[in-house]
Design a protein around this motif. Sequence first.
Motif, mmCIF file in Angstrom:
data_model
loop_
_atom_site.group_PDB
_atom_site.id
_atom_site.type_symbol
_atom_site.label_atom_id
_atom_site.label_comp_id
_atom_site.label_asym_id
_atom_site.label_seq_id
_atom_site.Cartn_x
_atom_site.Cartn_y
_atom_site.Cartn_z
ATOM 1 N N MET A 167 46.261 51.038 56.316
ATOM 2 C CA MET A 167 47.133 49.872 56.398
ATOM 3 C C MET A 167 47.020 49.001 55.152
ATOM 4 O O MET A 167 47.960 48.369 54.727
ATOM 5 C CB MET A 167 46.784 49.056 57.628
ATOM 6 N N LYS A 168 45.804 48.971 54.562
ATOM 7 C CA LYS A 168 45.591 48.133 53.409
ATOM 8 C C LYS A 168 46.147 48.748 52.133
ATOM 9 O O LYS A 168 46.345 48.078 51.149
ATOM 10 C CB LYS A 168 44.097 47.866 53.221
ATOM 11 N N ASN A 169 46.372 50.031 52.127
ATOM 12 C CA ASN A 169 46.738 50.720 50.902
ATOM 13 C C ASN A 169 48.250 50.830 50.752
ATOM 14 O O ASN A 169 48.990 50.860 51.722
ATOM 15 C CB ASN A 169 46.124 52.126 50.902
ATOM 16 N N THR A 170 48.695 50.874 49.518
ATOM 17 C CA THR A 170 50.084 51.206 49.223
ATOM 18 C C THR A 170 50.070 52.199 48.083
ATOM 19 O O THR A 170 49.125 52.274 47.302
ATOM 20 C CB THR A 170 50.901 49.966 48.800
ATOM 21 N N LYS A 171 51.137 52.934 47.936
ATOM 22 C CA LYS A 171 51.186 53.954 46.885
ATOM 23 C C LYS A 171 51.170 53.332 45.501
ATOM 24 O O LYS A 171 50.841 53.991 44.521
ATOM 25 C CB LYS A 171 52.428 54.820 47.065
ATOM 26 N N ASN A 172 51.530 52.042 45.390
ATOM 27 C CA ASN A 172 51.579 51.382 44.095
ATOM 28 C C ASN A 172 50.318 50.581 43.768
ATOM 29 O O ASN A 172 50.247 49.945 42.729
ATOM 30 C CB ASN A 172 52.784 50.429 44.049
ATOM 31 N N MET A 173 49.320 50.584 44.648
ATOM 32 C CA MET A 173 48.155 49.733 44.479
ATOM 33 C C MET A 173 47.236 50.248 43.377
ATOM 34 O O MET A 173 46.926 51.438 43.329
ATOM 35 C CB MET A 173 47.387 49.643 45.800
ATOM 36 N N ILE A 174 46.784 49.357 42.492
ATOM 37 C CA ILE A 174 45.848 49.771 41.462
ATOM 38 C C ILE A 174 44.473 49.973 42.094
ATOM 39 O O ILE A 174 44.143 49.364 43.108
ATOM 40 C CB ILE A 174 45.795 48.778 40.288
ATOM 41 N N SER A 175 43.664 50.814 41.473
ATOM 42 C CA SER A 175 42.441 51.295 42.116
ATOM 43 C C SER A 175 41.442 50.180 42.411
ATOM 44 O O SER A 175 40.810 50.175 43.470
ATOM 45 C CB SER A 175 41.783 52.377 41.251
ATOM 46 N N THR A 176 41.280 49.227 41.503
ATOM 47 C CA THR A 176 40.276 48.188 41.731
ATOM 48 C C THR A 176 40.690 47.266 42.870
ATOM 49 O O THR A 176 39.847 46.824 43.655
ATOM 50 C CB THR A 176 40.026 47.369 40.454
ATOM 51 N N LEU A 232 31.450 43.789 47.508
ATOM 52 C CA LEU A 232 32.600 43.097 46.933
ATOM 53 C C LEU A 232 32.199 42.316 45.681
ATOM 54 O O LEU A 232 32.899 42.357 44.655
ATOM 55 C CB LEU A 232 33.205 42.152 47.972
ATOM 56 N N GLU A 233 31.064 41.639 45.741
ATOM 57 C CA GLU A 233 30.584 40.893 44.579
ATOM 58 C C GLU A 233 30.339 41.822 43.395
ATOM 59 O O GLU A 233 30.649 41.489 42.246
ATOM 60 C CB GLU A 233 29.305 40.144 44.926
ATOM 61 N N GLY A 234 29.790 43.002 43.660
ATOM 62 C CA GLY A 234 29.558 43.966 42.591
ATOM 63 C C GLY A 234 30.848 44.417 41.929
ATOM 64 O O GLY A 234 30.905 44.587 40.704
ATOM 65 N N ILE A 235 31.886 44.592 42.739
ATOM 66 C CA ILE A 235 33.184 44.990 42.186
ATOM 67 C C ILE A 235 33.717 43.904 41.254
ATOM 68 O O ILE A 235 34.176 44.178 40.133
ATOM 69 C CB ILE A 235 34.189 45.279 43.318
ATOM 70 N N TYR A 236 33.649 42.640 41.701
ATOM 71 C CA TYR A 236 34.153 41.549 40.868
ATOM 72 C C TYR A 236 33.305 41.346 39.611
ATOM 73 O O TYR A 236 33.831 40.941 38.566
ATOM 74 C CB TYR A 236 34.248 40.260 41.683
ATOM 75 N N THR A 237 32.012 41.612 39.695
ATOM 76 C CA THR A 237 31.151 41.505 38.512
ATOM 77 C C THR A 237 31.634 42.459 37.421
ATOM 78 O O THR A 237 31.713 42.089 36.243
ATOM 79 C CB THR A 237 29.694 41.818 38.893
ATOM 80 N N GLN A 238 31.984 43.667 37.809
ATOM 81 C CA GLN A 238 32.473 44.653 36.844
ATOM 82 C C GLN A 238 33.911 44.367 36.408
ATOM 83 O O GLN A 238 34.316 44.735 35.297
ATOM 84 C CB GLN A 238 32.386 46.061 37.460
ATOM 85 N N GLN A 267 29.699 34.899 40.191
ATOM 86 C CA GLN A 267 29.290 34.166 38.996
ATOM 87 C C GLN A 267 30.045 34.655 37.760
ATOM 88 O O GLN A 267 30.385 33.859 36.884
ATOM 89 C CB GLN A 267 27.782 34.309 38.777
ATOM 90 N N LYS A 268 30.312 35.935 37.688
ATOM 91 C CA LYS A 268 31.037 36.463 36.530
ATOM 92 C C LYS A 268 32.452 35.900 36.449
ATOM 93 O O LYS A 268 32.965 35.623 35.354
ATOM 94 C CB LYS A 268 31.083 37.993 36.588
ATOM 95 N N MET A 269 33.090 35.735 37.595
ATOM 96 C CA MET A 269 34.425 35.138 37.598
ATOM 97 C C MET A 269 34.346 33.666 37.195
ATOM 98 O O MET A 269 35.181 33.172 36.435
ATOM 99 C CB MET A 269 35.049 35.285 38.988
ATOM 100 N N LEU A 270 33.327 32.968 37.683
ATOM 101 C CA LEU A 270 33.139 31.575 37.299
ATOM 102 C C LEU A 270 32.875 31.448 35.799
ATOM 103 O O LEU A 270 33.342 30.500 35.155
ATOM 104 C CB LEU A 270 31.978 30.962 38.079
ATOM 105 N N ASP A 271 32.135 32.398 35.248
ATOM 106 C CA ASP A 271 31.872 32.379 33.808
ATOM 107 C C ASP A 271 33.170 32.477 33.012
ATOM 108 O O ASP A 271 33.339 31.803 31.981
ATOM 109 C CB ASP A 271 30.939 33.527 33.421
#
Length: 211
Positions: free
Chosen positions: A1-10, A23-29, A94-98
């Motif tokens: 339900m969350k996915n669409t064919k046009n959705m980017i991988s991240t 989730l925090e690890g994903i945003y850090t990268q 924190q990475k997003m805040l930076d």
Amino acid sequence: MKNTKNMISTIYQTLHASDMKELEGIYTQWASHYEHDVIKLAGYVGHIVTTEILLRYLKNTKSKILDAGCGTGLAGDILYKSNYKNIFGVDFSQKMLDKASKKNIYKSLNLCDLTQKLNFKDNSFDAIVCAGTFTCGHVGPEALYEMVRIAKSKGFICFTVRKQEWELSPYEKIIKDLENSNLWKKIEHHASNYNTKEGINCQLCLYQVTE
């Protein structure tokens, strides 16, 4: 339900994270190229639609504004450039805040988990903007109770809810509970563009805390 064919991988990864630590690890990268991916690849406009609707009603440029889930500062940047410069940002990454701090638009930036009790006093903010944060695997509708608590009387709370998250979680019930308890009233609430290149829309909501 969350996915669409046009959705980017991240984006897919963030919506399917098993817990907040993952989730925090994903945003850090992701922080270094987040804005490119969400705007250029996904066509994200949540920061635009929320600030547009808020600024139709919030006329005092000295208003104290909380950017809840501020990320890299997309919504805050629009507010600042519209001469609303009393802005405070919180995010769980924190990475997003930076990245946001480099824009020099916030009075302060702090780590914050919006799913928990917020470290602000009652009646602290004239407005709260929350763009792109109410989405699958991130923050749920229960956070609205805390936003109402920290908003001032007649303060505005403006937020988006991604379509799939709206369908999965009890937003309608909690929004109605807050209305029935006379804690806030609807100003505007309707479907809106969200990630335009994914073909995803959202619920765009503007409520005002009662006196």
